[in-house]
Motif scaffolding. Structure first.
Motif, PDB file in Angstrom:
ATOM      1  N   ASN A  47      84.502  47.163  38.267  1.00  0.00           N
ATOM      2  CA  ASN A  47      85.657  46.219  38.027  1.00  0.00           C
ATOM      3  C   ASN A  47      87.012  46.717  37.526  1.00  0.00           C
ATOM      4  O   ASN A  47      87.659  47.747  37.732  1.00  0.00           O
ATOM      5  CB  ASN A  47      84.642  45.427  36.966  1.00  0.00           C
ATOM      6  CG  ASN A  47      83.285  45.138  37.966  1.00  0.00           C
ATOM      7  OD1 ASN A  47      83.297  44.046  38.868  1.00  0.00           O
ATOM      8  ND2 ASN A  47      82.193  45.615  36.934  1.00  0.00           N
ATOM      9  N   LEU A  48      87.263  45.814  36.752  1.00  0.00           N
ATOM     10  CA  LEU A  48      88.711  45.492  36.757  1.00  0.00           C
ATOM     11  C   LEU A  48      88.920  45.295  35.118  1.00  0.00           C
ATOM     12  O   LEU A  48      89.708  44.725  34.383  1.00  0.00           O
ATOM     13  CB  LEU A  48      89.948  44.938  37.769  1.00  0.00           C
ATOM     14  CG  LEU A  48      89.616  45.119  38.437  1.00  0.00           C
ATOM     15  CD1 LEU A  48      90.729  43.400  39.411  1.00  0.00           C
ATOM     16  CD2 LEU A  48      90.308  46.438  39.342  1.00  0.00           C
ATOM     17  N   ILE A  49      87.999  46.440  34.164  1.00  0.00           N
ATOM     18  CA  ILE A  49      87.753  45.571  32.553  1.00  0.00           C
ATOM     19  C   ILE A  49      88.633  46.660  32.545  1.00  0.00           C
ATOM     20  O   ILE A  49      88.260  47.738  32.666  1.00  0.00           O
ATOM     21  CB  ILE A  49      86.507  46.228  32.642  1.00  0.00           C
ATOM     22  CG1 ILE A  49      85.393  44.875  33.539  1.00  0.00           C
ATOM     23  CG2 ILE A  49      85.819  45.714  31.446  1.00  0.00           C
ATOM     24  CD1 ILE A  49      83.826  45.182  32.959  1.00  0.00           C
ATOM     25  N   PRO A  50      89.504  46.082  31.038  1.00  0.00           N
ATOM     26  CA  PRO A  50      90.610  46.868  30.254  1.00  0.00           C
ATOM     27  C   PRO A  50      89.717  47.715  29.360  1.00  0.00           C
ATOM     28  O   PRO A  50      90.337  47.895  28.732  1.00  0.00           O
ATOM     29  CB  PRO A  50      91.721  46.238  30.420  1.00  0.00           C
ATOM     30  CG  PRO A  50      91.402  44.575  30.815  1.00  0.00           C
ATOM     31  CD  PRO A  50      89.819  45.073  31.123  1.00  0.00           C
ATOM     32  N   TYR A  51      88.861  46.804  28.483  1.00  0.00           N
ATOM     33  CA  TYR A  51      88.135  46.995  26.988  1.00  0.00           C
ATOM     34  C   TYR A  51      87.014  46.328  26.840  1.00  0.00           C
ATOM     35  O   TYR A  51      86.410  46.115  27.326  1.00  0.00           O
ATOM     36  CB  TYR A  51      89.549  46.894  25.912  1.00  0.00           C
ATOM     37  CG  TYR A  51      89.654  45.248  26.005  1.00  0.00           C
ATOM     38  CD1 TYR A  51      88.828  44.401  24.879  1.00  0.00           C
ATOM     39  CD2 TYR A  51      90.888  44.938  26.386  1.00  0.00           C
ATOM     40  CE1 TYR A  51      88.963  43.152  25.406  1.00  0.00           C
ATOM     41  CE2 TYR A  51      91.266  43.691  26.429  1.00  0.00           C
ATOM     42  CZ  TYR A  51      90.846  42.577  25.752  1.00  0.00           C
ATOM     43  OH  TYR A  51      90.694  41.390  26.141  1.00  0.00           O
ATOM     44  N   VAL A  52      86.755  46.312  25.883  1.00  0.00           N
ATOM     45  CA  VAL A  52      85.111  46.361  25.342  1.00  0.00           C
ATOM     46  C   VAL A  52      84.852  45.102  25.024  1.00  0.00           C
ATOM     47  O   VAL A  52      86.310  44.414  24.093  1.00  0.00           O
ATOM     48  CB  VAL A  52      84.578  47.351  24.630  1.00  0.00           C
ATOM     49  CG1 VAL A  52      82.846  46.676  24.175  1.00  0.00           C
ATOM     50  CG2 VAL A  52      84.073  48.967  25.136  1.00  0.00           C
TER      51      VAL A  52
END
Length: 191
Positions: A47-52
């Motif tokens: 995916n394109l998830i940069p942080y929690v």
């Protein structure tokens, strides 16, 4: 498609054990995952998830999740590219200075302020939005500096062999605290 999968997972509530959202082009981790206390397997690869998301880290401190499997390869979570940051002077508003003082006095059990604040619901509401600095532990109202800390995953997680560190969103109250950070804590910047 991802929305339908999340709705189905939420309908399962505490009985939801597995959430798979691979390759859905998601740009953030769904905050509703914090509402699934029985979650055992979380798959968010490619995916394109940069942080929690803060909801999960605040709710469970992420390390304490009862996750047994966590897959998040192929997301920009793991890009550690340090850049030089221009430090600005700490200039807080009067509201921020007052809020920090009151929140920190309440944390120290100042009985005068504890009784006085009962008469001001709007002040109670405002300071209820406060956060704690991850470095010094003191309270602050507005997010001052957003960082990410990389820590080793729990030994009881089933993860890919090449996953050595997991990112956790950290909030810091000032550059003074930022200068005291550990080697695995990085400021987040738009580049």
């Amino acid at each position: 498609m991802a929305e339908k999968l999340l709705i189905r997972a939420l309908q399962g509530g505490k009985s939801t054990k597995i959430v798979t959202l691979n390759g859905k082009k998601m740009t953030k981790m769904p905050s509703v995952l914090g509402n699934l206390p029985g979650l055992k397997t979380l798959r968010l690869q490619n995916n394109l998830i940069p942080y929690v998301c803060p909801e999960i880290s605040a709710l469970t401190q992420f390390q304490n999740l009862k996750l047994r499997e966590f897959y998040c390869e192929g997301n920009p979570l793991f890009l550690k590219k340090p850049v030089h940051a221009v430090k600005q002077e700490d200039i807080w508003s009067l509201q921020e200075i007052t809020s920090r003082f009151i929140m920190n006095q309440l944390a120290e059990k100042n009985h005068f302020l504890t009784r006085a604040i009962e008469w001001y619901p709007q002040v109670r509401s405002m300071i209820s939005q406060g956060r704690k600095c991850a470095i010094c532990g003191r309270s602050f109202l507005t997010i001052w500096l957003e960082c990410v800390e990389f820590f080793p995953p729990s030994k009881n997680w089933k993860i890919s062999r090449n996953l050595q560190l997991v990112p956790l969103r950290i909030l810091i109250c000032s550059y003074k605290c930022f200068d005291q950070r550990g080697p695995n804590l990085f400021g987040i910047a738009q580049v």
